[in-house]
Design a protein around this motif. Structure first.
Motif, PDB file in Angstrom:
ATOM      1  N   CYS A   2      38.790  36.504  39.158  1.00  0.00           N
ATOM      2  CA  CYS A   2      38.779  36.162  40.580  1.00  0.00           C
ATOM      3  C   CYS A   2      38.268  34.729  40.708  1.00  0.00           C
ATOM      4  CB  CYS A   2      37.843  37.082  41.367  1.00  0.00           C
ATOM      5  SG  CYS A   2      38.163  38.836  41.148  1.00  0.00           S
TER       6      CYS A   2
ATOM      7  N   PHE B 175      43.132  33.964  38.972  1.00  0.00           N
ATOM      8  CA  PHE B 175      43.465  35.384  38.930  1.00  0.00           C
ATOM      9  C   PHE B 175      43.340  35.992  37.536  1.00  0.00           C
ATOM     10  CE2 PHE B 175      45.932  34.275  42.851  1.00  0.00           C
ATOM     11  CZ  PHE B 175      45.250  35.132  43.712  1.00  0.00           C
TER      12      PHE B 175
ATOM     13  N   THR C 142      52.174  34.153  38.975  1.00  0.00           N
ATOM     14  CA  THR C 142      51.454  35.390  39.273  1.00  0.00           C
ATOM     15  C   THR C 142      52.343  36.618  39.398  1.00  0.00           C
ATOM     16  OG1 THR C 142      51.582  35.240  41.685  1.00  0.00           O
ATOM     17  CG2 THR C 142      49.809  34.013  40.602  1.00  0.00           C
TER      18      THR C 142
ATOM     19  N   GLY D 177      49.181  37.947  42.579  1.00  0.00           N
ATOM     20  CA  GLY D 177      47.922  37.576  41.951  1.00  0.00           C
ATOM     21  C   GLY D 177      47.714  38.193  40.579  1.00  0.00           C
TER      22      GLY D 177
ATOM     23  N   TRP E  22      48.091  41.696  48.135  1.00  0.00           N
ATOM     24  CA  TRP E  22      48.088  40.252  47.903  1.00  0.00           C
ATOM     25  C   TRP E  22      49.392  39.621  48.393  1.00  0.00           C
ATOM     26  CZ3 TRP E  22      44.263  37.099  47.248  1.00  0.00           C
ATOM     27  CH2 TRP E  22      43.091  37.507  46.609  1.00  0.00           C
TER      28      TRP E  22
END
Length: 399
Positions: free
Chosen positions: A51, A70, A265, A269, A304
């Motif tokens: 994170c 991520f 991603t 994410g 997300w």
């Protein structure tokens, strides 16, 4: 040089796509199925998710950029890569130098030896990104060099087609970020006889430990803090304060959408990619509870993606147009690379023109902006709650 034996291209996430493809092109396979490791497995064994949230303000240029992490140890990439190599028995050689001549020699020698070096570079210096010069030195990146031809380096950078950059340009890209020290990573696979269940479990434990920390910068609490910042009028980093004059708001919203949904991603994410790893890990470890955690991470990925779309709402015409242009640009790059250079250049110019115009004069009222921030806060609160639920399920599956 080297390029004859390089056949697997593309991928999702720069750090994991490079390692996945280099090992696949070296013939490295998994002991459980005799096939190259998937990118999801590489991500998971390396430590999985992370994170991160940093808001950079470029007041001189009326711009701001939101940087999100991520992956596990997203701010310590060499450790992330080293952990993966240690867990699967791959030798990792990091080459660094402050000199351009030595850097060129490192690269030339590796290619002459039939190696496929992974290079640390500055995004802005790679011409196919079409970034504004003001972003020089801001965004690090990773590409695989798989050959050299007619003074140009051949690159594998997530596109399904090979890319090429002239030698001088690539040298500038390698040296621009001084802390990178022209870094290369050379991987050497010593067969495929490694303990896959142990490597998988080590990656799972690393992920749980990393996300369970109390840090408001690098662990799950970062999303709780970020949600608060969306409507905090007293904190100098609160969005109502930072964007009181709306300067830089456009580039921030665009970078948020791009960073969650489009750049490296897989649309959520990395949560969908990690869920795929958990599905494979469930079979490898014979642990059905990992499938339950995988379903939760698929759910988080949807949240997300919804958040990424919400920050560029269709009700605000220039944001809707931005979303359309970005989706088109990424689709073309990933499928065609610079074979569609003219179209990529045109789309990038449109996006640059919009950034220059809208960063200084964003066409929404104060009430609309505050409503947008409140909506974003709601998305983040839901993401945080579901991320915690997914992490608890993951921890329970391996305890």
């Amino acid at each position: 040089m080297s390029m004859q034996n390089y056949t697997q291209f593309g991928g999702i996430h720069p750090e994991t796509a490079t390692m996945t493809n280099v090992l696949a092109n070296q013939g490295f396979v998994s002991p459980h199925n005799g096939r190259p490791l998937s990118e999801a497995m590489v991500l998971g064994i390396a430590g999985g998710l992370g994170c991160g949230y940093i808001l950079w303000e470029f007041k001189k240029h009326d711009a701001a950029i939101l940087v999100m992490g991520f992956q596990n140890k997203w701010n310590y990439t060499t450790q992330f890569m080293q952990n993966f190599c240690d867990r699967v028995g791959v030798k990792a050689d990091f080459l660094e130098t402050g000199g351009a001549k030595t850097a060129a020699k490192h690269l030339g020698d590796a290619l002459a030896d039939g190696r496929f070096p992974i290079a640390w570079v500055d995004q802005e210096k790679l011409p196919y990104f079409y970034l504004r010069p003001m972003y020089s030195g801001c965004f690090g990146h990773f590409v695989t060099v798989f050959g050299e031809k007619d003074g140009r380096y051949l690159l594998d950078d997530r596109s399904q087609t090979p890319l090429s950059v002239d030698g001088n340009t690539f040298s500038e890209a390698r040296k621009r970020i001084g802390s990178y020290k022209n870094r290369l990573l050379l991987l050497e696979a010593n067969g495929s006889d490694f303990d896959l269940p142990a490597a998988t479990m080590a990656g799972l434990e690393d992920c749980v430990d990393y996300l369970s920390q109390s840090s408001q910068t690098f662990a799950l609490p970062v999303y709780k803090k970020w949600a608060k910042m969306m409507t905090d009028t007293k904190n100098k980093k609160g969005w109502p304060t930072v964007f009181k004059e709306k300067k830089g708001l456009y580039s921030t919203l665009r970078s948020l959408h791009e960073g969650i949904k489009l750049f490296g991603t897989a649309g959520g994410g990395l949560r969908n990619v990690y869920a795929d790893f958990l599905g494979e890990a469930s079979d490898i470890l014979n642990q059905p509870k990992l499938e339950e955690a995988a379903e939760l991470y698929h759910r988080v990925a949807v949240l997300w993606r919804n958040f990424a779309d919400a920050v560029l709402p269709d009700e605000i015409p220039p944001l809707k147009e931005t979303k359309t242009l970005l989706a088109k640009k990424y689709h073309i790059f990933l499928s065609c690379g610079t074979e569609a250079d003219a179209e990529l250049r045109q789309l990038s110019q449109q996006l640059q023109d919009m950034e220059v115009e809208l960063n200084g004069r964003f066409p929404i009222s104060d009430d609309t902006m505050q409503a947008l921030f409140a909506d974003m806060q709601g998305h983040l609160e839901q993401i945080y709650a579901t991320e915690k639920e997914a992490l608890a399920a993951l921890a329970g599956a391996i305890s």
